[in-house]
Scaffold this motif. Sequence first.
Motif, PDB file in Angstrom:
ATOM      1  N   VAL A   1       0.737  -0.812  -0.463  1.00  0.00           N
ATOM      2  CA  VAL A   1       0.207  -0.150  -0.052  1.00  0.00           C
ATOM      3  C   VAL A   1       1.078   1.124   0.251  1.00  0.00           C
ATOM      4  CG1 VAL A   1      -2.101  -1.239   0.989  1.00  0.00           C
ATOM      5  CG2 VAL A   1      -0.216   0.120   3.074  1.00  0.00           C
ATOM      6  N   PRO A   2       0.206   2.391  -0.223  1.00  0.00           N
ATOM      7  CA  PRO A   2       0.978   3.808  -0.507  1.00  0.00           C
ATOM      8  C   PRO A   2       1.156   4.038   1.274  1.00  0.00           C
ATOM      9  CG  PRO A   2      -0.538   3.723  -1.797  1.00  0.00           C
ATOM     10  CD  PRO A   2      -1.011   2.746  -1.445  1.00  0.00           C
TER      11      PRO A   2
ATOM     12  N   GLN B   1      -4.109   8.521   5.748  1.00  0.00           N
ATOM     13  CA  GLN B   1      -3.759   9.230   6.882  1.00  0.00           C
ATOM     14  C   GLN B   1      -3.956  10.962   6.004  1.00  0.00           C
ATOM     15  OE1 GLN B   1      -2.240   8.986  10.126  1.00  0.00           O
ATOM     16  NE2 GLN B   1      -2.920   7.147   9.137  1.00  0.00           N
ATOM     17  N   TYR B   2      -4.407  10.898   4.817  1.00  0.00           N
ATOM     18  CA  TYR B   2      -4.381  11.976   3.498  1.00  0.00           C
ATOM     19  C   TYR B   2      -5.122  12.315   2.631  1.00  0.00           C
ATOM     20  CZ  TYR B   2      -0.032  12.991   5.627  1.00  0.00           C
ATOM     21  OH  TYR B   2       1.660  13.393   6.626  1.00  0.00           O
ATOM     22  N   LYS B   3      -6.137  13.491   2.419  1.00  0.00           N
ATOM     23  CA  LYS B   3      -6.745  14.017   1.878  1.00  0.00           C
ATOM     24  C   LYS B   3      -6.312  13.034   0.228  1.00  0.00           C
ATOM     25  CE  LYS B   3      -9.912  16.586  -0.958  1.00  0.00           C
ATOM     26  NZ  LYS B   3     -10.226  17.838  -1.001  1.00  0.00           N
ATOM     27  N   GLY B   4      -7.253  12.249  -0.600  1.00  0.00           N
ATOM     28  CA  GLY B   4      -6.441  12.223  -1.720  1.00  0.00           C
ATOM     29  C   GLY B   4      -6.974  10.793  -2.244  1.00  0.00           C
ATOM     30  N   ASP B   5      -5.917  10.272  -3.753  1.00  0.00           N
ATOM     31  CA  ASP B   5      -7.170   8.907  -4.127  1.00  0.00           C
ATOM     32  C   ASP B   5      -5.571   8.112  -4.708  1.00  0.00           C
ATOM     33  OD1 ASP B   5      -9.143  10.385  -4.693  1.00  0.00           O
ATOM     34  OD2 ASP B   5      -8.390  10.911  -7.201  1.00  0.00           O
ATOM     35  N   TYR B   6      -5.729   7.361  -4.030  1.00  0.00           N
ATOM     36  CA  TYR B   6      -4.409   5.709  -3.987  1.00  0.00           C
ATOM     37  C   TYR B   6      -4.947   4.657  -4.964  1.00  0.00           C
ATOM     38  CZ  TYR B   6      -4.001   9.514   0.094  1.00  0.00           C
ATOM     39  OH  TYR B   6      -3.160  10.687   0.321  1.00  0.00           O
ATOM     40  N   VAL B   7      -3.345   3.883  -4.831  1.00  0.00           N
ATOM     41  CA  VAL B   7      -4.582   2.404  -5.314  1.00  0.00           C
ATOM     42  C   VAL B   7      -3.074   1.217  -4.932  1.00  0.00           C
ATOM     43  CG1 VAL B   7      -3.178   1.402  -7.466  1.00  0.00           C
ATOM     44  CG2 VAL B   7      -4.093   3.917  -8.134  1.00  0.00           C
ATOM     45  N   ILE B   8      -3.846   0.719  -5.120  1.00  0.00           N
ATOM     46  CA  ILE B   8      -3.281  -0.853  -4.034  1.00  0.00           C
ATOM     47  C   ILE B   8      -2.873  -1.930  -4.720  1.00  0.00           C
ATOM     48  CG2 ILE B   8      -3.448  -2.513  -2.832  1.00  0.00           C
ATOM     49  CD1 ILE B   8      -5.176  -0.764  -0.612  1.00  0.00           C
ATOM     50  N   LYS B   9      -1.662  -2.059  -5.798  1.00  0.00           N
ATOM     51  CA  LYS B   9      -1.611  -2.671  -6.730  1.00  0.00           C
ATOM     52  C   LYS B   9      -2.068  -3.996  -6.711  1.00  0.00           C
ATOM     53  CE  LYS B   9       3.176  -0.661  -7.538  1.00  0.00           C
ATOM     54  NZ  LYS B   9       4.213  -0.994  -7.556  1.00  0.00           N
TER      55      LYS B   9
ATOM     56  N   ILE C   1      -2.817 -16.545  -9.998  1.00  0.00           N
ATOM     57  CA  ILE C   1      -4.331 -16.169 -10.220  1.00  0.00           C
ATOM     58  C   ILE C   1      -4.174 -14.372  -9.323  1.00  0.00           C
ATOM     59  CG2 ILE C   1      -6.579 -15.727  -9.004  1.00  0.00           C
ATOM     60  CD1 ILE C   1      -6.524 -18.943  -8.235  1.00  0.00           C
ATOM     61  N   SER C   2      -4.476 -13.786  -9.970  1.00  0.00           N
ATOM     62  CA  SER C   2      -4.501 -12.241  -9.825  1.00  0.00           C
ATOM     63  C   SER C   2      -5.289 -11.638  -9.437  1.00  0.00           C
ATOM     64  CB  SER C   2      -3.893 -10.939 -10.686  1.00  0.00           C
ATOM     65  OG  SER C   2      -2.795 -11.929 -12.005  1.00  0.00           O
ATOM     66  N   SER C   3      -5.518 -10.318  -8.564  1.00  0.00           N
ATOM     67  CA  SER C   3      -6.748 -10.006  -8.117  1.00  0.00           C
ATOM     68  C   SER C   3      -6.462  -8.432  -9.052  1.00  0.00           C
ATOM     69  CB  SER C   3      -6.788  -9.345  -6.671  1.00  0.00           C
ATOM     70  OG  SER C   3      -5.206  -8.487  -6.025  1.00  0.00           O
ATOM     71  N   ASN C   4      -7.747  -7.719  -8.647  1.00  0.00           N
ATOM     72  CA  ASN C   4      -7.815  -6.255  -9.425  1.00  0.00           C
ATOM     73  C   ASN C   4      -7.492  -4.969  -9.248  1.00  0.00           C
ATOM     74  OD1 ASN C   4      -9.704  -7.661 -10.645  1.00  0.00           O
ATOM     75  ND2 ASN C   4     -10.908  -7.388 -10.047  1.00  0.00           N
ATOM     76  N   GLU C   5      -6.842  -4.459  -9.488  1.00  0.00           N
ATOM     77  CA  GLU C   5      -6.635  -3.220  -9.052  1.00  0.00           C
ATOM     78  C   GLU C   5      -7.722  -2.823  -8.589  1.00  0.00           C
ATOM     79  OE1 GLU C   5      -3.456  -0.107 -10.980  1.00  0.00           O
ATOM     80  OE2 GLU C   5      -5.444   0.993 -11.017  1.00  0.00           O
ATOM     81  N   ILE C   6      -6.816  -2.165  -7.182  1.00  0.00           N
ATOM     82  CA  ILE C   6      -7.852  -1.260  -5.964  1.00  0.00           C
ATOM     83  C   ILE C   6      -7.691   0.322  -5.690  1.00  0.00           C
ATOM     84  CG2 ILE C   6      -9.075  -1.401  -3.894  1.00  0.00           C
ATOM     85  CD1 ILE C   6      -7.890  -4.345  -3.312  1.00  0.00           C
ATOM     86  N   LYS C   7      -8.865   1.448  -5.999  1.00  0.00           N
ATOM     87  CA  LYS C   7      -8.527   2.167  -5.790  1.00  0.00           C
ATOM     88  C   LYS C   7      -9.390   3.526  -4.012  1.00  0.00           C
ATOM     89  CE  LYS C   7      -7.876   3.415 -10.998  1.00  0.00           C
ATOM     90  NZ  LYS C   7      -8.908   3.958 -12.029  1.00  0.00           N
ATOM     91  N   ILE C   8      -8.470   3.284  -4.009  1.00  0.00           N
ATOM     92  CA  ILE C   8      -9.021   4.327  -2.837  1.00  0.00           C
ATOM     93  C   ILE C   8      -9.076   5.368  -2.743  1.00  0.00           C
ATOM     94  CG2 ILE C   8      -8.917   3.960   0.195  1.00  0.00           C
ATOM     95  CD1 ILE C   8      -8.633   1.499  -1.364  1.00  0.00           C
ATOM     96  N   ASN C   9      -9.973   6.087  -2.638  1.00  0.00           N
ATOM     97  CA  ASN C   9     -10.822   7.267  -2.257  1.00  0.00           C
ATOM     98  C   ASN C   9     -10.522   8.326  -1.377  1.00  0.00           C
ATOM     99  OD1 ASN C   9     -11.039  10.617  -3.313  1.00  0.00           O
ATOM    100  ND2 ASN C   9     -13.917  10.220  -4.028  1.00  0.00           N
ATOM    101  N   VAL C  10      -9.733   8.835  -1.100  1.00  0.00           N
ATOM    102  CA  VAL C  10      -9.807   9.593   0.398  1.00  0.00           C
ATOM    103  C   VAL C  10     -10.763  10.996   0.405  1.00  0.00           C
ATOM    104  CG1 VAL C  10      -9.062  10.235   2.819  1.00  0.00           C
ATOM    105  CG2 VAL C  10      -8.584   8.449   1.540  1.00  0.00           C
ATOM    106  N   LEU C  11     -12.297  11.473   0.858  1.00  0.00           N
ATOM    107  CA  LEU C  11     -12.966  12.349   0.479  1.00  0.00           C
ATOM    108  C   LEU C  11     -12.463  13.696   1.355  1.00  0.00           C
ATOM    109  CD1 LEU C  11     -16.145  10.551   0.722  1.00  0.00           C
ATOM    110  CD2 LEU C  11     -14.847  11.425  -1.223  1.00  0.00           C
ATOM    111  N   ASP C  12     -12.158  13.433   2.300  1.00  0.00           N
ATOM    112  CA  ASP C  12     -11.311  14.727   3.591  1.00  0.00           C
ATOM    113  C   ASP C  12      -9.881  14.394   4.516  1.00  0.00           C
ATOM    114  OD1 ASP C  12     -12.998  13.290   4.980  1.00  0.00           O
ATOM    115  OD2 ASP C  12     -14.351  15.047   5.420  1.00  0.00           O
TER     116      ASP C  12
END
Length: 581
Positions: free
Chosen positions: A322-323, A357-365, A382-393
């Motif tokens: 994770v980032p 910890q911060y506002k923004g968009d993050y990607v879990i590979k 077997i590979s999982s899909n890319e997961i996008k996390i959106n932190v609003l504030d």
Amino acid sequence: MKRYLILFLLSFQGLLAQVQFEARVSKTTLGLNERLRIDFVMNIDGDNFAQPSFDGFRIIAGPSQQVSQSWINGKTSFEKSYSYFLLPNQKGNLVIKQAMIEYNGQIYKTQPIRINVTAATEQPRDPNDSQVSADDNLYLVADISNTNPYINQPITVVYKLYFNNIGIRGFEELSKPKYNDFWNQNIDIKQLVPEEGMFKGEQYRYVVLRKTVLYPQKSGKLTIEPLSLNIGVQLPTNRRDIFGRVILVEDTKRVSAGTKTINVKPLPEAGKPLDFTGAVGRFDFKAIPSKTTLKNGESLDLVLSVVGTGNLKLFTLPKPEVPNALEMYDAVHDEKVNTPLSGMTGKISDSYTIIPQYKGDYVIKPMHFSYFDLGTGTYKTISSNEIKINVLDGPTQTAEASATTSVGKNRIDGVEQFKYIDLKTKLATKDEPVFFGSDKFYGLLFLPFLLLPIIVLFKKKKEAIDSDVFGNRIKMNNRLAKKYLSEAKKQINNKEPFYVALEKAMHNFLKAKLHIETSEMSKDNIQELLLSRKAKPEVVNDFIALTENCEIARYAPSSSATIQHDFDKAVAIISELEKQI
């Protein structure tokens, strides 16, 4: 005076010379399957008899003691003997060492006896003796599902006891099977059920004694050490009792499943993925977040799971990357795995809690899970899909904070994180009554003195009750045993209803004493519960052996003496367990 003293010493030496203590054997040469009788005979009443070690022999009967005394023509003769029946364990020249007794402060020993044991011999049969041999009608077999598996491919070992035309009295384990270099899981057998099947081209009855699932952990030739049992058997004879029933003779027979060799193949190197952790079977892999849109202060759970059939407990799941702006805690591992005879099946999972910890968009590979498919003999990923996390504030990640997190420390902006904490505190006095000198103070002070007479009276009453219980404890034990076994006693002349009632009585006793249900009555669970209640191991083993024998005895030939013996044994075991637990 000297002359009388010399005569006395000569007479005393004559008495000593008359002491005889010798060992007598029925034969000095015998076959490996023949019995040997040995008698240790003395003409005086010696004390502290010590038997020899009988190296190379097994005692099958004895010692039995006999004493005879007679007066003939004014002369007294005395003879005392200890008798044993032995069975040789090996061929060759064996030595029975010295036995010892004590008489008038002197130690007397027998002479060692050499016995020549040859190969087994064919023995003539008495026409009235048993015409059925346990050697040809009793076999212990280990059925192995696959003798040439891959590493971590499940195989099963099923131990079956085949018998025909003979009765089974019970059995004891002489040696347990050893599964070195295997991961193993025993499958509980709650009740021994006789079945019928073909064996060596003939119809036999058999009982499944043990089931085990194995996963080999290394390649090459692996050895399974054998299961060995000592079986109590009942052999029919040509004799009949006054009611016309066949008379049975009891004997013991040692059987072994034999050592088994498993040739384990290594997993192929060709095509092996770099992230392969040893998963073998057929699986499905998923990575699912609980949510992908979060507000400041919220968290999400990322669950990585593998579902399928294979060595689920013997490999690890991949770890997400994770980032740095996402704080990830250690995984919580969960297993929901069953192990039937076909091998492990179910689901394992790792759940990670992630807090942004911060506002923004993050990607879990994407994550990758590799396993070896036994069906195709190839590796699959077997590979999982890319997961996008959106932190609003929340706080915005600054360049300085970004540089700090890149070092590996998930630090946060202190001013933004703690800005809601009030730094000004207002204190107010709280008026409470004084405890010292109050009514509650004096009440608690004198309370122990008021309770002292009550405690003394209670203690005396308890001692009187305890002494009364101790005095009647043995009678209560016997009454309780007979209460549980009353139905079995009514059916003592009917074999099958008797053993059904006896088994039910033993189970009802356990349910009452241990507060367990019928579904919990496995052999290992009963043994563990009884031993934890301070029951003696030998009594526990007798209890388990008797309950296991009830099912077999219902279908095996038995005499009225055998049924009475089992009933008396059950009364004694329940009475002993009632004392101990």
